[in-house]
Motif scaffolding. Sequence first.
Motif, PDB file in Angstrom:
ATOM      1  N   GLU A 226      -7.930   5.071  -2.231  1.00  0.00           N
ATOM      2  CA  GLU A 226      -8.272   5.323  -1.689  1.00  0.00           C
ATOM      3  C   GLU A 226     -10.126   6.054  -1.900  1.00  0.00           C
ATOM      4  O   GLU A 226     -11.006   5.790  -0.415  1.00  0.00           O
ATOM      5  CB  GLU A 226      -7.825   7.288  -1.115  1.00  0.00           C
TER       6      GLU A 226
ATOM      7  N   SER B   8      -2.210  -4.511   4.261  1.00  0.00           N
ATOM      8  CA  SER B   8      -1.664  -4.994   3.724  1.00  0.00           C
ATOM      9  C   SER B   8      -0.569  -6.434   3.393  1.00  0.00           C
ATOM     10  O   SER B   8       0.193  -6.468   2.168  1.00  0.00           O
ATOM     11  CB  SER B   8      -0.409  -3.878   3.150  1.00  0.00           C
TER      12      SER B   8
ATOM     13  N   CYS C 227      -3.390   3.787  -9.169  1.00  0.00           N
ATOM     14  CA  CYS C 227      -4.115   2.693  -8.059  1.00  0.00           C
ATOM     15  C   CYS C 227      -3.876   3.480  -6.882  1.00  0.00           C
ATOM     16  O   CYS C 227      -4.988   2.972  -6.170  1.00  0.00           O
ATOM     17  CB  CYS C 227      -2.795   1.582  -8.138  1.00  0.00           C
ATOM     18  N   ASN C 228      -3.414   4.111  -6.098  1.00  0.00           N
ATOM     19  CA  ASN C 228      -3.600   5.082  -4.672  1.00  0.00           C
ATOM     20  C   ASN C 228      -4.410   5.337  -4.381  1.00  0.00           C
ATOM     21  O   ASN C 228      -6.022   5.509  -4.061  1.00  0.00           O
ATOM     22  CB  ASN C 228      -2.400   6.033  -4.537  1.00  0.00           C
ATOM     23  N   THR C 229      -4.919   6.588  -5.904  1.00  0.00           N
ATOM     24  CA  THR C 229      -6.743   7.374  -5.781  1.00  0.00           C
ATOM     25  C   THR C 229      -7.547   6.635  -5.729  1.00  0.00           C
ATOM     26  O   THR C 229      -8.507   6.674  -5.379  1.00  0.00           O
ATOM     27  CB  THR C 229      -6.519   7.704  -7.842  1.00  0.00           C
TER      28      THR C 229
ATOM     29  N   THR D 193       0.637  -1.343   0.149  1.00  0.00           N
ATOM     30  CA  THR D 193       0.456  -0.205  -0.456  1.00  0.00           C
ATOM     31  C   THR D 193       0.931   1.663  -0.536  1.00  0.00           C
ATOM     32  O   THR D 193      -0.061   2.192  -0.351  1.00  0.00           O
ATOM     33  CB  THR D 193      -0.797  -0.336   0.862  1.00  0.00           C
ATOM     34  N   ASP D 194       2.392   1.093   0.373  1.00  0.00           N
ATOM     35  CA  ASP D 194       3.223   2.278  -0.229  1.00  0.00           C
ATOM     36  C   ASP D 194       3.584   2.810  -1.466  1.00  0.00           C
ATOM     37  O   ASP D 194       4.035   3.560  -1.358  1.00  0.00           O
ATOM     38  CB  ASP D 194       4.105   2.182   1.633  1.00  0.00           C
TER      39      ASP D 194
ATOM     40  N   LEU E 218       1.987   1.369  -3.944  1.00  0.00           N
ATOM     41  CA  LEU E 218       0.527   2.304  -5.395  1.00  0.00           C
ATOM     42  C   LEU E 218       1.540   2.761  -6.572  1.00  0.00           C
ATOM     43  O   LEU E 218       2.516   4.062  -5.841  1.00  0.00           O
ATOM     44  CB  LEU E 218      -0.570   1.885  -4.467  1.00  0.00           C
TER      45      LEU E 218
END
Length: 417
Positions: A235, A252, A230-232, A223-224, A226
């Motif tokens: 979220e 994670s 993918c992060n958006t 998760t750190d 992405l």
Amino acid sequence: MAITSIRGFNDILPGTSGQWRWIEETAFSLFGLYGFSEIRIPVVEKTELFCRSIGETTDIVEKEMYTFPDRRGDSMTLRPEGTASVVRAYIERKLYTAPVSKLCYTGPMFRYERPQKGRYRQFYQIGAEVLGDPSPGVDAETLEMLMRYFAALGVEGVELKINSLGCAACRPAYKERLLGFLKNTEDRLCENCVRRIGTNPLRALDCKSPGCIEATVGAPEITDCLCGKCNTHFEEVKSALSLYGHDFIVDSRMVRGLDYYSRTTFEITSGALGSQNAVAAGGRYDSLVKELGGPDTPCFGFAIGMERLALVLGTDSFSPTELSVFIPMGAGTKEASVGIVRALRESGLPVAEDFSETSLKSRMKRADRLGARFVMILGADELAEESVTLKDMAAGTQDLVKWNGLESLLAERLTSR
RNA sequence: GUGGGCGUAGCUCAGUUGGUUAGAGCACCGGACUGUGACUCCGGGGGCCGGGGGUUCGAAUCCCCUCGUCCACCCCA
């Protein structure tokens, strides 16, 4: 020696089958409210379908499939899960001409595993797939549907765990970082994880052996790592879930056992289950349709384990409709019985007729053991009056009731309890 | 695939250092009560002691093998 069932293959007996039917009907009617329709898929597919979708190096494909040659010599496999068939049908039947397809299914799956609590060789799943929508809203809404479903059944104490596995753009880079980390701690990893390090290093994060847990402390977290998109996506899934009011835990380290997952993955667990504690699981699989020869189609889906759900629900969550027993006795009652019993059934009242010709005592006893709340007796006395004796087994009271109007009176007494 | 627990009546289980015809509770059938269940009393039917082999004068009991089942590892829904 009498013939027995095959190990890991169970009979769902009348005491349980009513609950199962209710579980399935509740699912399909609720899923319908979210736009899902049922698809019925084959129980057997070409072996290649599962190899290509689930992944050649997964445990399912490597050692758990029921694979056999058919009479022509082609390799067939009893489906170990439902998603592969749904995707195959989606491509083969060109369902992608619709803007989005929401499909659900139920039925038996087969995996050659050692049976234990909540794990059988033939087991049942209820699944749902959304094909053709990349939006994070789909992930959240489908999870919302699942949680609403569990609430509708009265399931309590389940936990939702989510994770993101990234995509083709960011997962390879993460894998490299993780690989670098694992190489330094390889001597402390278990045999299994060392073997998998080249094929699927992510599994080491999920491993329960004490050495691996210790060795992977401080490992890089997916998760750190992405990518921006993918992060958006992740979220937005999380904030939409909060909007629906569902609690969740980001884990994670949760890794799925099937290769096709990307981005959002999740698992719903229950403490009531023992070590096979996942009642439902699934996630996003954005590249599977294309890999199987279809158009680029992002998807999200899940499967629920029926046996596990039934275990979580317990036996007292479901009560079947109450049966009445009809007892004709003596000459000349047959003709009237046919009409009375038919009229009761036409009014939707479940009735069992007692055809035995033993003493009334033993017939009453049988009715009691069948769980009858009401018993109707038609003998010579009643016949002369065009009536039956209607006995309330719980109250112990009885009275003479005319045939005319019996259905509505019985229906009334059954509900006014 | 690996490990551990358990296999005796339909169900839950007793069964003594190996010793007559293997028991109990619940369930089932019948009777007391000739047209009334649940409670009570009396009577009855039910067992390849999971299967096979071995030790022994004698095995439900001890040994080996095998099958089944449950739980866990593993894996997953």
